[in-house]
Motif scaffolding. Sequence first.
Motif, PDB file in Angstrom:
ATOM      1  N   GLY A 253      -7.457  -6.209  -3.121  1.00 51.07           N
ATOM      2  CA  GLY A 253      -7.489  -5.120  -4.079  1.00 51.07           C
ATOM      3  C   GLY A 253      -8.572  -4.129  -3.727  1.00 51.07           C
ATOM      4  O   GLY A 253      -9.060  -4.080  -2.602  1.00 51.07           O
ATOM      5  N   THR A 254      -8.933  -3.342  -4.718  1.00 49.30           N
ATOM      6  CA  THR A 254      -9.933  -2.307  -4.501  1.00 49.30           C
ATOM      7  C   THR A 254     -11.318  -2.929  -4.441  1.00 49.30           C
ATOM      8  O   THR A 254     -11.574  -3.954  -5.065  1.00 49.30           O
ATOM      9  CB  THR A 254      -9.832  -1.246  -5.604  1.00 49.30           C
ATOM     10  OG1 THR A 254     -10.690  -0.180  -5.271  1.00 49.30           O
ATOM     11  CG2 THR A 254     -10.205  -1.790  -6.964  1.00 49.30           C
ATOM     12  N   ALA A 255     -12.192  -2.312  -3.686  1.00 46.49           N
ATOM     13  CA  ALA A 255     -13.499  -2.904  -3.382  1.00 46.49           C
ATOM     14  C   ALA A 255     -14.271  -3.308  -4.638  1.00 46.49           C
ATOM     15  O   ALA A 255     -14.623  -2.483  -5.451  1.00 46.49           O
ATOM     16  CB  ALA A 255     -14.320  -1.882  -2.599  1.00 46.49           C
TER      17      ALA A 255
ATOM     18  N   ILE B 170      -3.169   3.798   0.078  1.00 46.61           N
ATOM     19  CA  ILE B 170      -2.999   4.920  -0.859  1.00 46.61           C
ATOM     20  C   ILE B 170      -4.309   5.222  -1.586  1.00 46.61           C
ATOM     21  O   ILE B 170      -4.342   5.949  -2.567  1.00 46.61           O
ATOM     22  CB  ILE B 170      -1.867   4.666  -1.894  1.00 46.61           C
ATOM     23  CG1 ILE B 170      -1.929   3.251  -2.471  1.00 46.61           C
ATOM     24  CG2 ILE B 170      -0.512   4.896  -1.257  1.00 46.61           C
ATOM     25  CD1 ILE B 170      -2.835   3.031  -3.593  1.00 46.61           C
ATOM     26  N   CYS B 171      -5.394   4.634  -1.129  1.00 49.67           N
ATOM     27  CA  CYS B 171      -6.670   4.823  -1.814  1.00 49.67           C
ATOM     28  C   CYS B 171      -7.773   4.982  -0.778  1.00 49.67           C
ATOM     29  O   CYS B 171      -8.365   4.007  -0.349  1.00 49.67           O
ATOM     30  CB  CYS B 171      -6.959   3.651  -2.741  1.00 49.67           C
ATOM     31  SG  CYS B 171      -8.526   3.802  -3.597  1.00 49.67           S
ATOM     32  N   TYR B 172      -8.000   6.172  -0.359  1.00 50.55           N
ATOM     33  CA  TYR B 172      -9.063   6.570   0.578  1.00 50.55           C
ATOM     34  C   TYR B 172      -8.851   6.145   2.020  1.00 50.55           C
ATOM     35  O   TYR B 172      -9.541   6.643   2.894  1.00 50.55           O
ATOM     36  CB  TYR B 172     -10.454   6.197   0.052  1.00 50.55           C
ATOM     37  CG  TYR B 172     -10.801   7.032  -1.145  1.00 50.55           C
ATOM     38  CD1 TYR B 172     -10.886   8.409  -1.031  1.00 50.55           C
ATOM     39  CD2 TYR B 172     -11.006   6.472  -2.396  1.00 50.55           C
ATOM     40  CE1 TYR B 172     -11.160   9.206  -2.129  1.00 50.55           C
ATOM     41  CE2 TYR B 172     -11.285   7.264  -3.506  1.00 50.55           C
ATOM     42  CZ  TYR B 172     -11.359   8.629  -3.372  1.00 50.55           C
ATOM     43  OH  TYR B 172     -11.623   9.417  -4.450  1.00 50.55           O
TER      44      TYR B 172
ATOM     45  N   GLY C 244      -9.283  12.824  -5.333  1.00 48.22           N
ATOM     46  CA  GLY C 244      -8.961  11.478  -5.782  1.00 48.22           C
ATOM     47  C   GLY C 244      -7.510  11.150  -5.532  1.00 48.22           C
ATOM     48  O   GLY C 244      -6.871  11.670  -4.609  1.00 48.22           O
ATOM     49  N   MET C 245      -7.013  10.316  -6.422  1.00 52.46           N
ATOM     50  CA  MET C 245      -5.687   9.743  -6.207  1.00 52.46           C
ATOM     51  C   MET C 245      -4.577  10.776  -6.352  1.00 52.46           C
ATOM     52  O   MET C 245      -3.484  10.587  -5.850  1.00 52.46           O
ATOM     53  CB  MET C 245      -5.459   8.585  -7.180  1.00 52.46           C
ATOM     54  CG  MET C 245      -6.430   7.446  -6.946  1.00 52.46           C
ATOM     55  SD  MET C 245      -6.397   6.854  -5.244  1.00 52.46           S
ATOM     56  CE  MET C 245      -7.979   7.404  -4.641  1.00 52.46           C
ATOM     57  N   GLY C 246      -4.875  11.868  -7.049  1.00 57.24           N
ATOM     58  CA  GLY C 246      -3.886  12.938  -7.161  1.00 57.24           C
ATOM     59  C   GLY C 246      -3.570  13.547  -5.803  1.00 57.24           C
ATOM     60  O   GLY C 246      -2.616  14.300  -5.670  1.00 57.24           O
TER      61      GLY C 246
ATOM     62  N   GLY D 269      -3.410   7.919 -13.973  1.00 58.93           N
ATOM     63  CA  GLY D 269      -4.674   8.604 -14.276  1.00 58.93           C
ATOM     64  C   GLY D 269      -5.608   7.594 -14.924  1.00 58.93           C
ATOM     65  O   GLY D 269      -5.197   6.835 -15.803  1.00 58.93           O
ATOM     66  N   ARG D 270      -6.858   7.531 -14.478  1.00 56.66           N
ATOM     67  CA  ARG D 270      -7.759   6.469 -14.931  1.00 56.66           C
ATOM     68  C   ARG D 270      -8.107   6.629 -16.404  1.00 56.66           C
ATOM     69  O   ARG D 270      -8.172   7.736 -16.921  1.00 56.66           O
ATOM     70  CB  ARG D 270      -9.043   6.443 -14.105  1.00 56.66           C
ATOM     71  CG  ARG D 270      -8.811   6.217 -12.619  1.00 56.66           C
ATOM     72  CD  ARG D 270      -7.835   5.079 -12.354  1.00 56.66           C
ATOM     73  NE  ARG D 270      -7.707   4.757 -10.947  1.00 56.66           N
ATOM     74  CZ  ARG D 270      -6.558   4.802 -10.266  1.00 56.66           C
ATOM     75  NH1 ARG D 270      -5.440   5.196 -10.845  1.00 56.66           N
ATOM     76  NH2 ARG D 270      -6.525   4.455  -9.005  1.00 56.66           N
ATOM     77  N   ILE D 271      -8.332   5.490 -17.024  1.00 62.52           N
ATOM     78  CA  ILE D 271      -8.702   5.499 -18.432  1.00 62.52           C
ATOM     79  C   ILE D 271      -9.906   4.596 -18.654  1.00 62.52           C
ATOM     80  O   ILE D 271     -10.041   3.566 -18.000  1.00 62.52           O
ATOM     81  CB  ILE D 271      -7.537   5.023 -19.335  1.00 62.52           C
ATOM     82  CG1 ILE D 271      -6.856   3.773 -18.736  1.00 62.52           C
ATOM     83  CG2 ILE D 271      -6.527   6.135 -19.554  1.00 62.52           C
ATOM     84  CD1 ILE D 271      -5.841   3.128 -19.639  1.00 62.52           C
TER      85      ILE D 271
ATOM     86  N   TYR E 232     -10.271  -1.022 -16.202  1.00 58.46           N
ATOM     87  CA  TYR E 232     -10.338  -0.883 -14.761  1.00 58.46           C
ATOM     88  C   TYR E 232      -9.034  -1.459 -14.219  1.00 58.46           C
ATOM     89  O   TYR E 232      -8.815  -2.667 -14.270  1.00 58.46           O
ATOM     90  CB  TYR E 232     -11.545  -1.645 -14.220  1.00 58.46           C
ATOM     91  CG  TYR E 232     -11.880  -1.232 -12.816  1.00 58.46           C
ATOM     92  CD1 TYR E 232     -12.637  -0.088 -12.591  1.00 58.46           C
ATOM     93  CD2 TYR E 232     -11.409  -1.943 -11.735  1.00 58.46           C
ATOM     94  CE1 TYR E 232     -12.920   0.323 -11.305  1.00 58.46           C
ATOM     95  CE2 TYR E 232     -11.688  -1.523 -10.455  1.00 58.46           C
ATOM     96  CZ  TYR E 232     -12.442  -0.398 -10.244  1.00 58.46           C
ATOM     97  OH  TYR E 232     -12.705   0.017  -8.965  1.00 58.46           O
ATOM     98  N   HIS E 233      -8.160  -0.572 -13.742  1.00 53.05           N
ATOM     99  CA  HIS E 233      -6.834  -1.004 -13.269  1.00 53.05           C
ATOM    100  C   HIS E 233      -6.202  -2.007 -14.236  1.00 53.05           C
ATOM    101  O   HIS E 233      -6.087  -1.732 -15.413  1.00 53.05           O
ATOM    102  CB  HIS E 233      -6.920  -1.578 -11.850  1.00 53.05           C
ATOM    103  CG  HIS E 233      -7.293  -0.548 -10.832  1.00 53.05           C
ATOM    104  ND1 HIS E 233      -6.489   0.493 -10.485  1.00 53.05           N
ATOM    105  CD2 HIS E 233      -8.420  -0.389 -10.099  1.00 53.05           C
ATOM    106  CE1 HIS E 233      -7.085   1.239  -9.574  1.00 53.05           C
ATOM    107  NE2 HIS E 233      -8.264   0.740  -9.336  1.00 53.05           N
ATOM    108  N   SER E 234      -5.847  -3.208 -13.711  1.00 49.46           N
ATOM    109  CA  SER E 234      -5.124  -4.161 -14.561  1.00 49.46           C
ATOM    110  C   SER E 234      -6.080  -5.101 -15.296  1.00 49.46           C
ATOM    111  O   SER E 234      -5.657  -6.074 -15.902  1.00 49.46           O
ATOM    112  CB  SER E 234      -4.150  -4.981 -13.703  1.00 49.46           C
ATOM    113  OG  SER E 234      -4.843  -5.905 -12.889  1.00 49.46           O
TER     114      SER E 234
HETATM  115 MO    MO Z   1      -8.227   2.852  -5.785  1.00 45.06          MO
END
Ligand code: MO
Length: 748
Positions: A114-116, A141-143, A305-307, A622-624, A628-630
Amino acid sequence: MTQKVTRAICRWCHADCRVQVHSEKGKLVKLAEDPTDPRVDEILPRTRGCPRHLMAKEYIYHPDRIKFPLKRVGGRGDNNWQQISWAQALDEIADKLGALREKYGAETLMTTHGTARTTSWTGPRFMNLFGSPNTVSPGTICYGPSVGVGAAQLGWPQQYRGDVTIDFDEKGEPLTKCIIITGMTISEAYPRLWKTARDGKKKGLKIIVVDPRQTKTTDLADIWLRVRPGTDTALFMSMINVIIEKELYDKAFVDKWCYGFAEIAERAREYPPEVAEKITSVPAEKIREAAVIYATNTPGLSPHGMGMEQLENSIDAMQARLILAAIVGNIDVKGGDYMTGVPAGTPIPAAGPNLELADLLSDEQKAKQIGAGSFKLLSHPGRELIWSQNKNMWSGRAQLRAYAHYPMVIHAMANGKPYPVKAAISVFSNPMVTQANTKMVYKALKNTELYVVKDFWLTPSAQLADYVLPSACWAERPNVEPFGGGVALIGGETALSAIVPGEHEYYTEYDFYRGLGMRLGQDEHWRWETLDAFYDERLKPLGVTLPEFMEKQDGIFFPEREYKKYEKMNGFATPTGKLELSSKIFEMLGYDPLPKFEEPKESPISRPDLAEKYPLSLITGGRIQPYYHSEHRQIESIRKMRPNPVAQINPNTAKKLGIDNGDWMWIETPRGVIKQQCEYNPGLDESVVHGEHGWWLPEQPGQEPWLHGVWESNINVLVDDDPARCNERSGGWPLKTALCRVYKVKEY
Ligand SMILES: [Mo]
Ligand SMILES: Nc1nc2c(c(=O)[nH]1)N[C@H]1C(S)=C(S)[C@@H](COP(=O)(O)OP(=O)(O)OC[C@H]3O[C@@H](n4cnc5c(=O)[nH]c(N)nc54)[C@H](O)[C@@H]3O)O[C@H]1N2
Ligand SMILES: Nc1nc2c(c(=O)[nH]1)N[C@H]1C(S)=C(S)[C@@H](COP(=O)(O)OP(=O)(O)OC[C@H]3O[C@@H](n4cnc5c(=O)[nH]c(N)nc54)[C@H](O)[C@@H]3O)O[C@H]1N2
Ligand code: SF4
């Protein structure tokens, strides 16, 4: 009993704040701010301001947290578990992996990361030594894309990520004059950038935001460019066009340090603002205005960012944005887009990618990497090429990770093509919720002969596993983390007990992969018995162990920044030795060296046939806050703040469909249908819907068919993973563009 105070690094989000942990007998008493974190002023008081911190005890001592290794009993997905010891778990998993390697070849094992938020390099290290090239990651898809583009065109994997901040001079004036923020919800996702951008704005910082959706970030902007989803490349190409036409670019820099100006100028001529307006729906005048402000207020910063990372046309958009920054002279100047690398010769601790031992994977196995033939930039072919260019110039730091193509690996698991992928390990990753096309992920995981999950919770992914393994959280392990774009380091020590006999046995990711590696003949590469011992070794170039680093240096390593390093290094680590506006690496990989806009393959323009049934465009994720993710859906005090998944829609569109603010609505794409609660967003384009990601419902039964509500509101049920729709160079899947329809959930 006196309380112990330890400085640890919180990894519940990417801000990586260091905090003081007050404990008694290894148990958490309270968290407090750490004034020795040099970034302490960049965030509002964390212990009061951060929702995740307020619930630390609830999280760490939650009754549902997995406390011992679990082995599946009965059918996969029955939610029936037997507690076993770590030794048994590691013995059995290693035995099975060995047997599957014999039967199908090492490439039959895939791992999802997953993400770092923990030691991301341990899994790839294990995989390279095991012999499998099939590590997949949201990095694609993330950086990963910006790292790939930066490494190809600048020779350094420039990361325009959110750990950049606005810096200020001694008088408190912002060093950056203009920031263009693309596809990024900094208020929710990047607390430090959010804080410094707001401080900067009060002192004259110009803010341009590119986003199809109204957010707190767009509210902060001087200019909001409301792009149609998926069209950023055309917007940036048009800004380049304006800047060149008006001769606002930095001629001296371009002449001396850039390659390919004539080519990019010619390509940009295809995008005059009036043409870009038709593609992007941003008025031509606004494009001109933004271009002039950006070019005349230098130095400028251009985080995204992710957009942008998650578009079908992502790589081109990133190229165009990098070129924009380059031609106005923003690269590697004070207050601009700083290249975070350290030139060869500077003593620095080894970085993640170097620890992965990619060079120990044989060429024969590398050639089996799934998807590498189709998507070359972020897989072995691109990595090898880029690495051969830049390894000598950057102290060996500018190395790329080489990912297999996530969707194609999932397809191989489900369908056995191009070869059987029968074993999977998910560590700090929840693919049933965060990976695209959940139905396909489900089919893939069900079809494995061995699936191991290491997490804190029985997630929907864990419910499909054979073994579920408990994990130490940030406070229960040491952390040495990069910040400031990758070179500075901040250390934190273990604050709480990971192992309490009879209560819980939390292992780190390092312990887990080392445990497997030692059983599979990798002994010589796992010589440090613990993560602490490993960090002692890692910090050796600085002449300290981790405890000494904490004590003598407050756990901080911050090498002096050097600007315009290309002067000292006599160029850029690219094939031409220049900053490449037209990329030789892309050319060598068989791709267009210049950016060009391509219409998303599932949009009202490219698929009018499909748009008849699915007239709206869906953007996701879009982050909320506070999530944090799931994560965090089972933490009661957090869940109360935001109990339900929310989808945003323009009130005019919703009213036409008879949907009120707060109604539940079905969101449907050709992949499936889920429901979220409607929230009116008057700033959203009338044709766009935004759905939250990360939703599963821990309170629902864990066994099939529920799998903790994974089919109910999980947006990734709707997202496409068809390789034909992925970015042709990186393989990134389209999380931000899809066609959908929405309708009210009727109560019976
Ligand atoms: Mo990410
Ligand atoms: N539709 C849609 N999907 C998206 C996105 C989107 O915008 N839209 N964003 C994508 C992006 S950018 C990313 S990075 C991915 C993130 O995807 P993931 O990384 O899979 O997401 P998380 O939910 O953060 O983490 C997964 C699991 O890791 C566990 N975990 C957390 N910390 C640790 C740890 O220290 N050790 C262990 N062993 N486990 C831990 C958590 O409990 C959680 O269950 O999602 C992607 N998915
Ligand atoms: N609270 C919290 N913080 C987080 C995370 C989290 O889950 N929760 N996740 C972390 C991770 S791994 C990541 S990667 C970051 C991500 O954080 P960000 O990069 O900020 O990503 P998003 O929040 O997905 O923001 C994407 C924005 O892009 C916009 N967008 C959608 N389509 C387009 C388009 O076509 N063009 C443009 N220009 N914009 C578009 C969306 O409307 C949205 O506002 O956040 C990190 N921080
Ligand atoms: S969760 Fe809060 S305290 Fe932890 S790193 Fe993120 S902002 Fe900092």
